[in-house]
Design a protein around this motif. Structure first.
Motif, PDB file in Angstrom:
ATOM      1  N   UNK A 151       0.591   8.186   5.036  1.00 54.70           N
ATOM      2  CA  UNK A 151       1.004   8.104   6.434  1.00 54.70           C
ATOM      3  C   UNK A 151       0.523   6.819   7.097  1.00 54.70           C
ATOM      4  N   UNK A 152      -0.757   6.487   6.913  1.00 52.58           N
ATOM      5  CA  UNK A 152      -1.297   5.278   7.535  1.00 52.58           C
ATOM      6  C   UNK A 152      -0.532   4.044   7.078  1.00 52.58           C
ATOM      7  N   UNK A 153      -0.267   3.968   5.779  1.00 52.37           N
ATOM      8  CA  UNK A 153       0.430   2.802   5.245  1.00 52.37           C
ATOM      9  C   UNK A 153       1.845   2.716   5.804  1.00 52.37           C
ATOM     10  N   UNK A 154       2.545   3.839   5.862  1.00 53.08           N
ATOM     11  CA  UNK A 154       3.915   3.829   6.371  1.00 53.08           C
ATOM     12  C   UNK A 154       3.950   3.463   7.854  1.00 53.08           C
ATOM     13  N   UNK A 155       3.029   4.023   8.633  1.00 53.18           N
ATOM     14  CA  UNK A 155       3.002   3.741  10.067  1.00 53.18           C
ATOM     15  C   UNK A 155       2.605   2.294  10.343  1.00 53.18           C
ATOM     16  N   UNK A 156       1.670   1.773   9.565  1.00 52.89           N
ATOM     17  CA  UNK A 156       1.250   0.380   9.751  1.00 52.89           C
ATOM     18  C   UNK A 156       2.401  -0.565   9.411  1.00 52.89           C
ATOM     19  N   UNK A 157       3.134  -0.248   8.349  1.00 50.84           N
ATOM     20  CA  UNK A 157       4.270  -1.092   7.976  1.00 50.84           C
ATOM     21  C   UNK A 157       5.373  -1.006   9.029  1.00 50.84           C
ATOM     22  N   UNK A 158       5.588   0.193   9.585  1.00 53.23           N
ATOM     23  CA  UNK A 158       6.584   0.343  10.649  1.00 53.23           C
ATOM     24  C   UNK A 158       6.196  -0.485  11.872  1.00 53.23           C
ATOM     25  N   UNK A 159       4.906  -0.510  12.218  1.00 55.11           N
ATOM     26  CA  UNK A 159       4.448  -1.316  13.355  1.00 55.11           C
ATOM     27  C   UNK A 159       4.705  -2.801  13.104  1.00 55.11           C
ATOM     28  N   UNK A 160       4.490  -3.242  11.866  1.00 55.90           N
ATOM     29  CA  UNK A 160       4.762  -4.637  11.540  1.00 55.90           C
ATOM     30  C   UNK A 160       6.254  -4.937  11.652  1.00 55.90           C
ATOM     31  N   UNK A 161       7.087  -4.048  11.122  1.00 58.66           N
ATOM     32  CA  UNK A 161       8.533  -4.260  11.193  1.00 58.66           C
ATOM     33  C   UNK A 161       8.997  -4.357  12.640  1.00 58.66           C
ATOM     34  N   UNK A 162       8.426  -3.501  13.489  1.00 62.64           N
ATOM     35  CA  UNK A 162       8.783  -3.551  14.913  1.00 62.64           C
ATOM     36  C   UNK A 162       8.349  -4.877  15.534  1.00 62.64           C
ATOM     37  N   UNK A 163       7.132  -5.346  15.175  1.00 64.97           N
ATOM     38  CA  UNK A 163       6.647  -6.613  15.712  1.00 64.97           C
ATOM     39  C   UNK A 163       7.519  -7.781  15.273  1.00 64.97           C
ATOM     40  N   UNK A 164       8.122  -7.656  14.103  1.00 61.69           N
ATOM     41  CA  UNK A 164       9.013  -8.689  13.586  1.00 61.69           C
ATOM     42  C   UNK A 164      10.434  -8.549  14.127  1.00 61.69           C
ATOM     43  N   UNK A 165      10.669  -7.508  14.932  1.00 58.32           N
ATOM     44  CA  UNK A 165      12.007  -7.276  15.469  1.00 58.32           C
ATOM     45  C   UNK A 165      12.952  -6.609  14.490  1.00 58.32           C
ATOM     46  N   UNK A 166      12.408  -6.069  13.417  1.00 62.89           N
ATOM     47  CA  UNK A 166      13.254  -5.419  12.389  1.00 62.89           C
ATOM     48  C   UNK A 166      13.311  -3.908  12.675  1.00 62.89           C
ATOM     49  N   UNK A 196       0.805  -1.230   0.000  1.00 64.94           N
ATOM     50  CA  UNK A 196       0.000   0.000   0.000  1.00 64.94           C
ATOM     51  C   UNK A 196       0.829   1.267   0.000  1.00 64.94           C
ATOM     52  N   UNK A 197       1.956   1.242   0.722  1.00 62.15           N
ATOM     53  CA  UNK A 197       2.814   2.427   0.752  1.00 62.15           C
ATOM     54  C   UNK A 197       3.311   2.753  -0.647  1.00 62.15           C
ATOM     55  N   UNK A 198       3.754   1.711  -1.369  1.00 58.76           N
ATOM     56  CA  UNK A 198       4.213   1.939  -2.742  1.00 58.76           C
ATOM     57  C   UNK A 198       3.102   2.425  -3.646  1.00 58.76           C
ATOM     58  N   UNK A 199       1.890   1.857  -3.475  1.00 61.90           N
ATOM     59  CA  UNK A 199       0.758   2.292  -4.282  1.00 61.90           C
ATOM     60  C   UNK A 199       0.432   3.762  -4.015  1.00 61.90           C
ATOM     61  N   UNK A 200       0.353   4.131  -2.724  1.00 63.22           N
ATOM     62  CA  UNK A 200       0.009   5.505  -2.372  1.00 63.22           C
ATOM     63  C   UNK A 200       1.068   6.490  -2.884  1.00 63.22           C
ATOM     64  N   UNK A 201       2.332   6.128  -2.714  1.00 62.18           N
ATOM     65  CA  UNK A 201       3.394   7.029  -3.165  1.00 62.18           C
ATOM     66  C   UNK A 201       3.408   7.149  -4.687  1.00 62.18           C
ATOM     67  N   UNK A 202       3.100   6.050  -5.368  1.00 61.18           N
ATOM     68  CA  UNK A 202       3.018   6.091  -6.833  1.00 61.18           C
ATOM     69  C   UNK A 202       1.886   6.995  -7.298  1.00 61.18           C
ATOM     70  N   UNK A 203       0.743   6.894  -6.608  1.00 57.16           N
ATOM     71  CA  UNK A 203      -0.444   7.650  -7.016  1.00 57.16           C
ATOM     72  C   UNK A 203      -0.384   9.108  -6.584  1.00 57.16           C
ATOM     73  N   UNK A 204       0.169   9.369  -5.397  1.00 51.43           N
ATOM     74  CA  UNK A 204       0.034  10.694  -4.786  1.00 51.43           C
ATOM     75  C   UNK A 204       1.366  11.384  -4.499  1.00 51.43           C
ATOM     76  N   UNK A 205       2.462  10.624  -4.510  1.00 50.09           N
ATOM     77  CA  UNK A 205       3.754  11.215  -4.184  1.00 50.09           C
ATOM     78  C   UNK A 205       4.146  10.931  -2.747  1.00 50.09           C
TER      79      UNK A 205
END
Length: 208
Positions: A167-182, A151-160
């Protein structure tokens, strides 16, 4: 009927779903009254009516209309036509709205397999984000990772990249990365979200 249908499509493109529903309903009713139904135009208008009905909160009706449109499109065009992918996406979004998360995910993956990802839209980006979020909240992290990177790539492609919508997509992905220990990957994603929020929404906005 054609003039009403085209006007309905215009209203749909202009994010005026209530007016789109009224015109598309009237156009389809006129065609049926004239003994015209079951062709590609009928299928296209039904699909668009389903999207508009969803946008005004008529989820049960949207589900029924898009299910009928999908059957007709498959019959007329075959399973791999772009129109089928779009209607699959709309049906998936509607089912997700209704809380049928697993069924929505199956339909979403079917739409992606049929080329929906080649023509990303804001609606698709939001749906992929929501499916990934459900997976993350269920602690199904490997499955969530399949969805939340896109979704982050889609949003950035469509809107910049500097648009507030990703923001939602980036924050959600960051939360997942943290949950994975990354954490090394999560930290810059959070920092970028903060910078974009400040620059686009202002320091006093709740998102910052």
């Amino acid at each position: 009927a054609e003039a009403l249908g085209l006007l309905g499509l215009v209203f749909s493109d202009q994010a005026r779903p209530a007016e789109a529903v009224e015109r598309l309903d009237a156009a389809l009713a006129m065609r049926r009254a004239n003994g015209v139904a079951g062709d590609s135009l009928d299928a296209a208008w039904m699909s668009e009516l389903g999207w508009a009905a969803r946008d005004v909160g008529e989820h049960d009706r949207a589900n029924a209309i898009m299910t009928e449109a999908l059957e007709l499109q498959r019959e007329l065009h075959g399973p791999d036509h772009p129109a089928v992918a779009k209607t699959l996406l709309g049906l998936a979004a509607t089912m997700h709205d209704q809380g049928s998360f697993d069924e929505a995910e199956v339909l979403l993956l079917d739409a992606i397999d049929r080329g929906a990802a080649d023509r990303p839209t804001p609606s698709m980006a939001s749906l992929v984000l929501n499916v990934g979020m459900v997976r993350r909240l269920r602690e199904q992290y490997s499955e969530a990772d399949r969805f939340l990177a896109h979704p982050l790539g889609f949003h950035e492609y469509l809107l910049g990249a500097q648009h507030p919508a990703p923001l939602d997509a980036r924050e959600e992905y960051a939360a997942l990365l943290a949950a994975l220990g990354r954490f090394a990957e999560a930290r810059p994603a959070i920092a970028t979200s903060h910078e974009v929020a400040i620059s686009t929404l202002g320091e006093d906005h709740g998102r910052t």
